[in-house]
Design a protein around this motif. Structure first.
Motif, PDB file in Angstrom:
ATOM      1  N   GLU A   1       0.828  -1.210   0.000  1.00 19.16           N
ATOM      2  CA  GLU A   1       0.000   0.000   0.000  1.00 19.16           C
ATOM      3  C   GLU A   1       0.861   1.259   0.000  1.00 19.16           C
ATOM      4  O   GLU A   1       0.591   2.212  -0.741  1.00 19.16           O
ATOM      5  N   LEU A   2       1.907   1.267   0.816  1.00 19.03           N
ATOM      6  CA  LEU A   2       2.756   2.444   0.945  1.00 19.03           C
ATOM      7  C   LEU A   2       3.631   2.670  -0.284  1.00 19.03           C
ATOM      8  O   LEU A   2       3.957   3.815  -0.614  1.00 19.03           O
ATOM      9  N   LEU A   3       4.008   1.580  -0.970  1.00 14.31           N
ATOM     10  CA  LEU A   3       4.886   1.702  -2.132  1.00 14.31           C
ATOM     11  C   LEU A   3       4.207   2.397  -3.311  1.00 14.31           C
ATOM     12  O   LEU A   3       4.858   3.075  -4.102  1.00 14.31           O
ATOM     13  N   PHE A   4       2.882   2.203  -3.423  1.00 11.24           N
ATOM     14  CA  PHE A   4       2.180   2.778  -4.580  1.00 11.24           C
ATOM     15  C   PHE A   4       0.785   3.220  -4.143  1.00 11.24           C
ATOM     16  O   PHE A   4      -0.221   2.625  -4.523  1.00 11.24           O
ATOM     17  N   PRO A   5       0.704   4.257  -3.285  1.00 12.90           N
ATOM     18  CA  PRO A   5      -0.588   4.665  -2.708  1.00 12.90           C
ATOM     19  C   PRO A   5      -1.604   5.164  -3.728  1.00 12.90           C
ATOM     20  O   PRO A   5      -2.809   5.172  -3.451  1.00 12.90           O
ATOM     21  N   GLN A   6      -1.143   5.574  -4.930  1.00 13.40           N
ATOM     22  CA  GLN A   6      -2.077   6.058  -5.952  1.00 13.40           C
ATOM     23  C   GLN A   6      -2.720   4.907  -6.724  1.00 13.40           C
ATOM     24  O   GLN A   6      -3.674   5.105  -7.464  1.00 13.40           O
ATOM     25  N   SER A   7      -2.209   3.702  -6.561  1.00 15.39           N
ATOM     26  CA  SER A   7      -2.711   2.556  -7.304  1.00 15.39           C
ATOM     27  C   SER A   7      -4.028   2.053  -6.724  1.00 15.39           C
ATOM     28  O   SER A   7      -4.250   2.126  -5.511  1.00 15.39           O
ATOM     29  N   PRO A   8      -4.929   1.530  -7.592  1.00 20.03           N
ATOM     30  CA  PRO A   8      -6.154   0.895  -7.089  1.00 20.03           C
ATOM     31  C   PRO A   8      -5.850  -0.271  -6.148  1.00 20.03           C
ATOM     32  O   PRO A   8      -6.690  -0.650  -5.332  1.00 20.03           O
ATOM     33  N   TRP A   9      -4.676  -0.844  -6.272  1.00 22.40           N
ATOM     34  CA  TRP A   9      -4.292  -1.970  -5.427  1.00 22.40           C
ATOM     35  C   TRP A   9      -3.936  -1.532  -4.013  1.00 22.40           C
ATOM     36  O   TRP A   9      -3.844  -2.372  -3.101  1.00 22.40           O
ATOM     37  N   ALA A  10      -3.742  -0.235  -3.801  1.00 20.59           N
ATOM     38  CA  ALA A  10      -3.419   0.249  -2.454  1.00 20.59           C
ATOM     39  C   ALA A  10      -4.584  -0.017  -1.498  1.00 20.59           C
ATOM     40  O   ALA A  10      -4.398  -0.524  -0.391  1.00 20.59           O
ATOM     41  N   ALA A  11      -5.798   0.328  -1.940  1.00 22.34           N
ATOM     42  CA  ALA A  11      -6.981   0.093  -1.108  1.00 22.34           C
ATOM     43  C   ALA A  11      -7.183  -1.397  -0.857  1.00 22.34           C
ATOM     44  O   ALA A  11      -7.509  -1.820   0.258  1.00 22.34           O
ATOM     45  N   LYS A  12      -6.969  -2.193  -1.903  1.00 20.34           N
ATOM     46  CA  LYS A  12      -7.117  -3.638  -1.762  1.00 20.34           C
ATOM     47  C   LYS A  12      -6.088  -4.197  -0.770  1.00 20.34           C
ATOM     48  O   LYS A  12      -6.396  -5.088   0.030  1.00 20.34           O
ATOM     49  N   SER A  13      -4.897  -3.647  -0.823  1.00 27.11           N
ATOM     50  CA  SER A  13      -3.848  -4.079   0.102  1.00 27.11           C
ATOM     51  C   SER A  13      -4.227  -3.764   1.550  1.00 27.11           C
ATOM     52  O   SER A  13      -3.982  -4.570   2.455  1.00 27.11           O
TER      53      SER A  13
END
Length: 223
Positions: free
Chosen positions: A30-42
């Motif tokens: 989540e912290l590595l790519f907070p703008q990614s849709p995968w951040a919320a999923k993480s």
């Protein structure tokens, strides 16, 4: 790639049963790519990892942070459900854990209101029924205590809470009867008749209606 790898590592650790490492990896993703849709999923997966091993306080922390950070995420309903379940699982003693019960109910009520007709809403309704039974039982316990002490008004108020707020529970019939009983004892016959009518309309075949009937008809005997 770092984010993707961290997520995959988290998933593998979760499958292997190491929930702490899994949650740490999901947080890292989540912290590595907070703008990614995968951040919320993480963020949700970190909470889920804790949930699988009953670390409910950690689940609650992760999900409350998720709901603040990603208020418009498409998986928000699942987060509310998992949050509600975590509060629900923290209920050990219904006489002490009132806050956990009310917090769980708040989450389930939100799901029913905002996501009606979904599988989550159906599960939430079932859980609310169980919570309401417990809350009603608590009110009945206090009301009976006041009744035994002949403290009519406090008892009356508690029984009315059951009738007004928990009418679908198994305690509603007795609560109505007790209200009739108290009003009759206080000489407020019209009020007693009003609640007796409600009891008769909704629960005419119940033992509590028969007991209420005996209050007004002393000669009545069960067949």
């Amino acid at each position: 790639m770092q984010m993707s790898n961290a997520y995959k590592e988290g998933y593998l650790e979760l499958e292997n049963g190491d929930v702490f490492v899994a949650a740490k990896k999901f947080n890292e993703a989540e912290l590595l790519f907070p703008q990614s849709p995968w951040a919320a999923k993480s963020a949700i997966m970190a909470a889920y990892a804790y949930y699988t091993e009953n670390y409910y306080s950690d689940v609650i922390f992760e999900l409350e942070r998720y709901l603040i950070t990603y208020p418009n995420d498409k998986d928000k309903v699942y987060a509310h459900f998992l949050l509600g379940m975590s509060f629900y699982e923290l209920i050990v003693d219904e006489k002490k854990d009132l806050k956990s019960m009310l917090d769980a109910k708040e989450q389930f009520d939100f799901i029913i209101k905002e996501y009606p007709g979904t599988e989550f809403a159906n599960d939430a309704e079932y859980k609310i029924d169980l919570i309401n039974q417990t809350l009603a039982a608590k009110e009945m316990y206090i009301a009976r205590f006041y009744l035994d002490k002949a403290k009519w008004i406090p008892a009356l108020n508690r029984f009315k809470i059951v009738v007004n707020d928990y009418s679908t529970t198994i305690y509603a019939e007795e609560a109505l009867h007790r209200i009739v009983e108290i009003y009759y004892t206080l000489g407020l016959i019209d009020e007693a008749k009003k609640y007796a009518g409600t009891l008769g309309y909704n629960y005419q075949s119940s033992k509590w209606y028969k007991n209420t009937y005996k209050i007004f008809n002393r000669k009545y005997k069960d067949s």
